[in-house]
Write a protein that holds these residues in place. Structure first.
Motif, PDB file in Angstrom:
ATOM      1  N   SER A   5     -44.137   2.556 -29.292  1.00 36.37           N
ATOM      2  CA  SER A   5     -45.356   2.096 -28.804  1.00 36.37           C
ATOM      3  C   SER A   5     -46.439   1.490 -29.687  1.00 36.37           C
ATOM      4  O   SER A   5     -47.518   1.131 -29.391  1.00 36.37           O
ATOM      5  CB  SER A   5     -45.951   3.169 -28.079  1.00 36.37           C
ATOM      6  OG  SER A   5     -46.284   4.308 -28.711  1.00 36.37           O
ATOM      7  N   LEU A   6     -46.157   1.792 -31.071  1.00 34.73           N
ATOM      8  CA  LEU A   6     -47.213   1.333 -31.876  1.00 34.73           C
ATOM      9  C   LEU A   6     -47.187  -0.295 -32.014  1.00 34.73           C
ATOM     10  O   LEU A   6     -45.878  -0.875 -32.277  1.00 34.73           O
ATOM     11  CB  LEU A   6     -46.793   2.057 -33.362  1.00 34.73           C
ATOM     12  CG  LEU A   6     -47.955   1.667 -34.392  1.00 34.73           C
ATOM     13  CD1 LEU A   6     -49.330   2.438 -33.853  1.00 34.73           C
ATOM     14  CD2 LEU A   6     -47.337   2.629 -35.691  1.00 34.73           C
ATOM     15  N   PRO A   7     -48.209  -0.993 -31.945  1.00 32.52           N
ATOM     16  CA  PRO A   7     -48.082  -2.383 -32.072  1.00 32.52           C
ATOM     17  C   PRO A   7     -48.116  -2.810 -33.505  1.00 32.52           C
ATOM     18  O   PRO A   7     -49.236  -2.944 -34.081  1.00 32.52           O
ATOM     19  CB  PRO A   7     -49.416  -2.572 -31.262  1.00 32.52           C
ATOM     20  CG  PRO A   7     -50.432  -1.647 -31.574  1.00 32.52           C
ATOM     21  CD  PRO A   7     -49.661  -0.537 -31.405  1.00 32.52           C
ATOM     22  N   ILE A   8     -46.742  -2.956 -34.215  1.00 30.72           N
ATOM     23  CA  ILE A   8     -46.740  -3.377 -35.498  1.00 30.72           C
ATOM     24  C   ILE A   8     -45.713  -4.423 -35.596  1.00 30.72           C
ATOM     25  O   ILE A   8     -44.475  -4.361 -35.115  1.00 30.72           O
ATOM     26  CB  ILE A   8     -46.878  -2.102 -36.105  1.00 30.72           C
ATOM     27  CG1 ILE A   8     -46.350  -2.228 -37.946  1.00 30.72           C
ATOM     28  CG2 ILE A   8     -45.316  -1.193 -35.865  1.00 30.72           C
ATOM     29  CD1 ILE A   8     -46.468  -1.191 -38.887  1.00 30.72           C
ATOM     30  N   ILE A   9     -46.026  -5.277 -36.501  1.00 33.05           N
ATOM     31  CA  ILE A   9     -45.163  -6.157 -36.630  1.00 33.05           C
ATOM     32  C   ILE A   9     -44.666  -6.594 -38.367  1.00 33.05           C
ATOM     33  O   ILE A   9     -45.722  -6.334 -38.974  1.00 33.05           O
ATOM     34  CB  ILE A   9     -45.449  -7.974 -36.177  1.00 33.05           C
ATOM     35  CG1 ILE A   9     -45.573  -7.658 -34.676  1.00 33.05           C
ATOM     36  CG2 ILE A   9     -44.687  -8.895 -36.650  1.00 33.05           C
ATOM     37  CD1 ILE A   9     -45.986  -8.968 -34.139  1.00 33.05           C
ATOM     38  N   TYR A  10     -43.633  -6.601 -38.656  1.00 34.96           N
ATOM     39  CA  TYR A  10     -43.141  -6.719 -39.900  1.00 34.96           C
ATOM     40  C   TYR A  10     -42.880  -8.327 -40.185  1.00 34.96           C
ATOM     41  O   TYR A  10     -41.967  -8.886 -39.513  1.00 34.96           O
ATOM     42  CB  TYR A  10     -42.035  -5.984 -40.636  1.00 34.96           C
ATOM     43  CG  TYR A  10     -42.242  -4.495 -40.415  1.00 34.96           C
ATOM     44  CD1 TYR A  10     -41.856  -4.128 -39.368  1.00 34.96           C
ATOM     45  CD2 TYR A  10     -43.128  -3.850 -41.358  1.00 34.96           C
ATOM     46  CE1 TYR A  10     -42.075  -2.525 -39.241  1.00 34.96           C
ATOM     47  CE2 TYR A  10     -43.468  -2.615 -41.096  1.00 34.96           C
ATOM     48  CZ  TYR A  10     -43.029  -1.768 -40.092  1.00 34.96           C
ATOM     49  OH  TYR A  10     -43.127  -0.428 -39.792  1.00 34.96           O
TER      50      TYR A  10
END
Length: 305
Positions: free
Chosen positions: A7-12
């Motif tokens: 649910s964490l909005p994180i992009i690599y």
């Protein structure tokens, strides 16, 4: 881009995602230096050159920023350019990081926010210019950077040229000691003062080999000790501005900030800008040199880990 399924909005970025999958050493980089720390276009060129230095040392750079409510771990050249020129970028720390994600805002990450995001991404090593600390006159203003408490909580090594010399260095060192944050000098027994190699104050600890620094971090983790540590890396001698010379410019810039009632998060960017003008650009040249020097050391520590 690789998107985390939680649910964490994180992009690599593709580069960082590949490095994570391969277990390659990664070095986190902050984005406030792009939006608030340096003028355009030096901010963009420095950010990209620092990333290249880390790559040449055999590690992967991960510049961190919040773009439209999403944590970006690793930025493209186009995203760095966008950050550098947008005028709606927040300066994010622990207090407002979650707000930016919920409200869909864009923001650059301070040392504290970068540490939080790096830790979430499993990155243990972070290179920056100088950390925040206790501001001069804090006994009246209570102006103390959230970076210090973050160092006591979040397990990330921060490689810096000490603290910005416009701060109260002895009070900053006292607070770090109280919070149990190791401050390790590299090649020096004296705590560096950002633009200057000397501050007039001792560095509590000293380790000169990146492998020993990595071992200290690992031992703290094995002991179950919370928080990170500061790796204090003096600016190269050829690039420094002597402490006595810098103090004159710092006092003048702080005095002007007080006259103009500059406060809170705006103090440091204002004073840095005025110091750049007063030194006729020399402080910016030194700033760029020390950031590159810190990136190089951070990459070597990350590899040792």
């Amino acid at each position: 881009m690789s998107i985390e399924t939680s649910s964490l909005p994180i992009i690599y970025s593709d580069e960082v995602a590949t490095a994570r999958a391969a277990g390659k050493p990664i070095v986190a980089l902050e984005s406030t230096i792009i939006t608030h720390g340096m003028p355009y276009p030096e901010n963009v060129s420095t950010a990209l050159e620092v990333e290249d230095i880390i790559r040449k040392e055999g590690a992967c750079p991960a510049t961190i920023a919040i773009l439209d409510g999403v944590i970006n771990v690793g930025l493209t050249t186009e995203q760095v350019e966008e950050l550098a020129q947008r005028n709606d970028i927040m300066k994010l720390s622990r207090a407002d990081l979650a707000y930016a994600l919920v409200a869909g805002k864009s923001g650059s990450t301070t040392v504290a926010a970068t540490m939080i995001c790096a830790s979430l991404a499993g990155i243990s090593t972070f290179a920056t210019g100088g950390i925040g600390g206790v501001h001069r006159g804090a006994e009246e203003s209570f102006d103390i950077s959230a970076d210090l408490q973050e160092l006591a909580k979040t397990p990330v090594m921060v490689v810096s040229a000490g603290v910005k010399a416009l701060l109260d260095i002895p009070k900053t060192l006292e607070v770090l000691e109280t919070l149990g944050v190791p401050v390790v000098g590299v090649g020096t027994d004296e705590f560096p003062a950002f633009w200057s190699r000397e501050s007039g104050f001792s560095c509590p600890l000293r380790l000169d080999d990146p492998k020993d620094i990595a071992s200290l971090y690992a031992m703290r983790k094995a002991l179950g000790l919370e928080g990170g540590m500061i790796v204090a890396n003096p600016v190269p001698e050829a690039d420094e501005i002597p402490r006595n010379e810098m103090e004159t410019f710092i006092l003048e810039a702080i005095s002007e900030a007080n006259r103009r009632s500059v406060s809170g998060k705006e103090v440091t960017p204002f004073v840095l800008s005025r110091i750049k003008d007063l030194t006729e650009g020399d402080s910016l040249v030194t700033n760029i040199a020390l950031v590159k020097n810190n990136a190089r050391l951070a990459a070597r520590i990350a590899k040792a880990l």
